[in-house]
Scaffold this motif. Structure first.
Motif, PDB file in Angstrom:
ATOM      1  N   TYR A  20      -3.679   4.102  10.807  1.00  0.00           N
ATOM      2  CA  TYR A  20      -3.958   3.427   9.689  1.00  0.00           C
ATOM      3  C   TYR A  20      -4.016   2.332   9.973  1.00  0.00           C
ATOM      4  N   ASP A  21      -4.230   1.570   9.330  1.00  0.00           N
ATOM      5  CA  ASP A  21      -4.724  -0.053   9.595  1.00  0.00           C
ATOM      6  C   ASP A  21      -3.799  -1.019   8.087  1.00  0.00           C
ATOM      7  N   THR A  22      -2.296  -1.725   9.093  1.00  0.00           N
ATOM      8  CA  THR A  22      -1.271  -1.895   7.934  1.00  0.00           C
ATOM      9  C   THR A  22      -2.183  -2.668   6.868  1.00  0.00           C
ATOM     10  N   THR A  63      -1.669  -1.549  13.218  1.00  0.00           N
ATOM     11  CA  THR A  63      -1.845  -0.275  13.835  1.00  0.00           C
ATOM     12  C   THR A  63      -0.661   0.407  13.135  1.00  0.00           C
ATOM     13  N   ARG A  81      -3.208  10.728  13.426  1.00  0.00           N
ATOM     14  CA  ARG A  81      -3.736   9.472  13.054  1.00  0.00           C
ATOM     15  C   ARG A  81      -3.948   8.397  12.792  1.00  0.00           C
ATOM     16  N   HIS A 105       0.448  -0.857  -0.086  1.00  0.00           N
ATOM     17  CA  HIS A 105       0.108   0.001  -0.136  1.00  0.00           C
ATOM     18  C   HIS A 105       0.683   1.519   0.135  1.00  0.00           C
ATOM     19  N   ASP A 163      -5.050  -3.025   5.193  1.00  0.00           N
ATOM     20  CA  ASP A 163      -5.509  -2.883   3.883  1.00  0.00           C
ATOM     21  C   ASP A 163      -4.975  -0.814   3.284  1.00  0.00           C
ATOM     22  N   GLY A 164      -4.187  -0.178   4.728  1.00  0.00           N
ATOM     23  CA  GLY A 164      -3.776   0.946   4.653  1.00  0.00           C
ATOM     24  C   GLY A 164      -4.669   1.935   4.498  1.00  0.00           C
ATOM     25  N   ARG A 165      -6.407   1.801   4.844  1.00  0.00           N
ATOM     26  CA  ARG A 165      -7.408   2.423   5.477  1.00  0.00           C
ATOM     27  C   ARG A 165      -6.663   3.616   6.612  1.00  0.00           C
ATOM     28  N   LEU A 166      -7.499   4.344   6.387  1.00  0.00           N
ATOM     29  CA  LEU A 166      -7.535   5.268   7.709  1.00  0.00           C
ATOM     30  C   LEU A 166      -8.466   4.745   9.231  1.00  0.00           C
ATOM     31  N   SER A 167      -8.190   4.353   9.512  1.00  0.00           N
ATOM     32  CA  SER A 167      -9.395   3.665  10.695  1.00  0.00           C
ATOM     33  C   SER A 167      -9.411   4.671  12.202  1.00  0.00           C
ATOM     34  N   PHE A 185       1.290   5.603   1.448  1.00  0.00           N
ATOM     35  CA  PHE A 185       0.197   6.790   2.094  1.00  0.00           C
ATOM     36  C   PHE A 185       1.297   7.765   1.917  1.00  0.00           C
TER      37      PHE A 185
END
Length: 446
Positions: free
Chosen positions: A339-341, A318, A337, A302, A343-347, A304
């Motif tokens: 992020y979930d490692t 995380t 901030r 991913h 899927d790379g999405r903001l948690s 960022f």
């Protein structure tokens, strides 16, 4: 024709009986046997001397040990504290938490301090007092220390006594010791070496490329399938040789290099979970990439945006970023901030209240531990200033617990070094200290 045999029954080298080659007498045979026995005894003595020398090296005599004083302190709990309610004040020093102890530098060695009482539990020092301790790491049983003369020493955590000692040549400059999976790992000229944690036995040697004769070990990360991800910095002392950094996949049984990859400065990287490394892209300064690391290599997963991902903590799947979107200050973190490692999405995101900021957090056991405090001004110097320890759920950012920390006197108007960071957690204890490592160490427990 019968095959010739010698006195030991070996074929092909027996005594010849032809003309001019007399058969040896019984006396000659006896004399030969006595000579053989003498040589054998001499060999046994030599091997015994070598064995004693080895024992002396494993139990070094040039050490001074005091303690242990009293019974071995019990750990506060297993893992990180869940809802810390108690705070212990101790003198801030470079230290490592282990069991119910705090390990710190002293003179030409290190000391273990009982966290509950603040009293020294044991002290280990080299007898040659001009030696400098470069670094040390601790496990549940062992402390391994590296000194400026290349000496690597294993020390028993419970009593402070030396277990073994090994001489490892080194280049000029600092030396780091990593203790991972029962192995003590350190650098040597053109190599990285591993020793047994408890016995100092040489386990493996990994050779670096010819372009990396000066090796500074930065970290070792244990992965499944007997893989160690080793991060080294090359030619730091002599940058004219070409300074660069490497990530190497190493078989932790043999030291075989399975693959290697050039990376950015490892201080800018972080392990997001067991097999995910986050690192700025060498070819795109505005991007941070997650790398999936296994025995075949390190593969990008991913991406960022760099302006949103200034990594301040990572672990357990995380990664937490700290930034100051308002003023854009590189010295303040007013927004966290996560992020979930996978899927790379903001948690989640957590802005600080107006006029407040965060220190560096630590992630452990599915929780984020971070200190929040009011922004420091010049008028605060010499005055006590309070702060709060926050415990957050790592996956969601939900506030689980808050602990008001004792007020500490502001020593300087330098806003960067005055920040309070969570620096370590182990065995039910959490350490909090100023970023410059001075002043008071706060230890929070359940």
């Amino acid at each position: 024709m019968a095959q010739r045999m010698n006195l030991l029954g070996e074929p092909g080298v027996g005594p010849a009986t032809g003309p001019g080659r007399p058969v040896p007498s019984r006396a000659d045979v006896r004399e030969g046997l006595w000579q053989a026995c003498g040589a054998f005894i001499t060999l046994v003595i030599a091997l015994a001397v070598l064995a004693v020398g080895s024992l002396v090296d494993r139990h070094p005599s040039q050490d001074v040990v005091t303690g242990p004083h009293g019974p071995f302190p019990a750990a506060f709990a297993d893992g990180a504290p869940v809802a810390p309610e108690h705070v212990i004040r101790r003198r801030a020093e470079l230290q490592v938490l282990a069991h119910g102890l705090s390990l710190r530098w002293v003179g030409s060695g290190l000391a273990a301090v009982n966290l509950r009482t603040g009293k020294e539990y044991w002290r280990y020092e080299r007898r040659d007092a001009d030696r400098t301790l470069f670094s040390f790491e601790a496990s549940e049983r062992t402390v391994v220390a590296g000194f400026d003369d290349g000496r690597l020493v294993g020390v028993d955590l419970r009593g402070g006594g030396p277990l073994w000692s090994a001489k490892v040549p080194r280049e000029k400059g600092f030396r780091l010791v990593e203790l991972v999976g029962g192995q003590a790992v350190t650098s040597a000229p053109g190599a990285v070496r591993a020793f047994g944690e408890r016995d100092g036995r040489s386990l493996w040697t990994m050779r670096t490329p010819a372009s990396c004769p000066e090796v500074l070990l930065y970290s070792v990360h244990a992965l499944p399938d007997h893989l160690s991800a080793v991060q080294v910095m090359c030619n730091v002392v002599t940058p004219d040789r070409g300074e660069y950094s490497l990530l190497l996949g190493v078989d932790d049984r043999t030291g075989e290099v399975l693959w290697r990859r050039r990376t950015v400065d490892p201080k800018q990287t972080a392990w997001g979970d067991e097999h995910t490394l986050l690192a700025p892209d060498r070819n795109d300064e505005g991007t941070v990439r997650s790398l999936d690391v296994n025995r075949r290599g390190a593969f990008p997963r991913h991406a960022f945006p760099r302006d949103e991902l200034d990594i301040v903590a990572a672990g357990g799947g995380t990664v937490v970023s700290g930034t100051d979107p308002g003023d854009g200050s590189a010295y303040r973190d007013t927004l966290l901030r996560a992020y979930d490692t996978r899927d790379g999405r903001l948690s989640w995101r957590l802005p600080a209240p107006d006029g407040q900021e965060y220190g560096f957090p630590v992630i452990a056991d599915g929780r984020v531990y971070v200190v929040r405090r009011r922004l420091i001004t010049e008028a605060d110097v010499g005055r006590p200033l309070g702060a709060d320890l926050l415990v957050l759920e790592a996956a969601t950012g939900r506030l689980l617990h808050t602990l008001a920390l004792p007020a500490q006197t502001v020593r300087d108007d330098d806003e960067y070094f005055e920040k309070l960071d969570v620096t370590d957690t182990a065995d039910g204890a959490l350490s909090i200290e100023r970023r410059d490592g001075e002043g008071t160490l706060l230890v929070a427990t359940d």
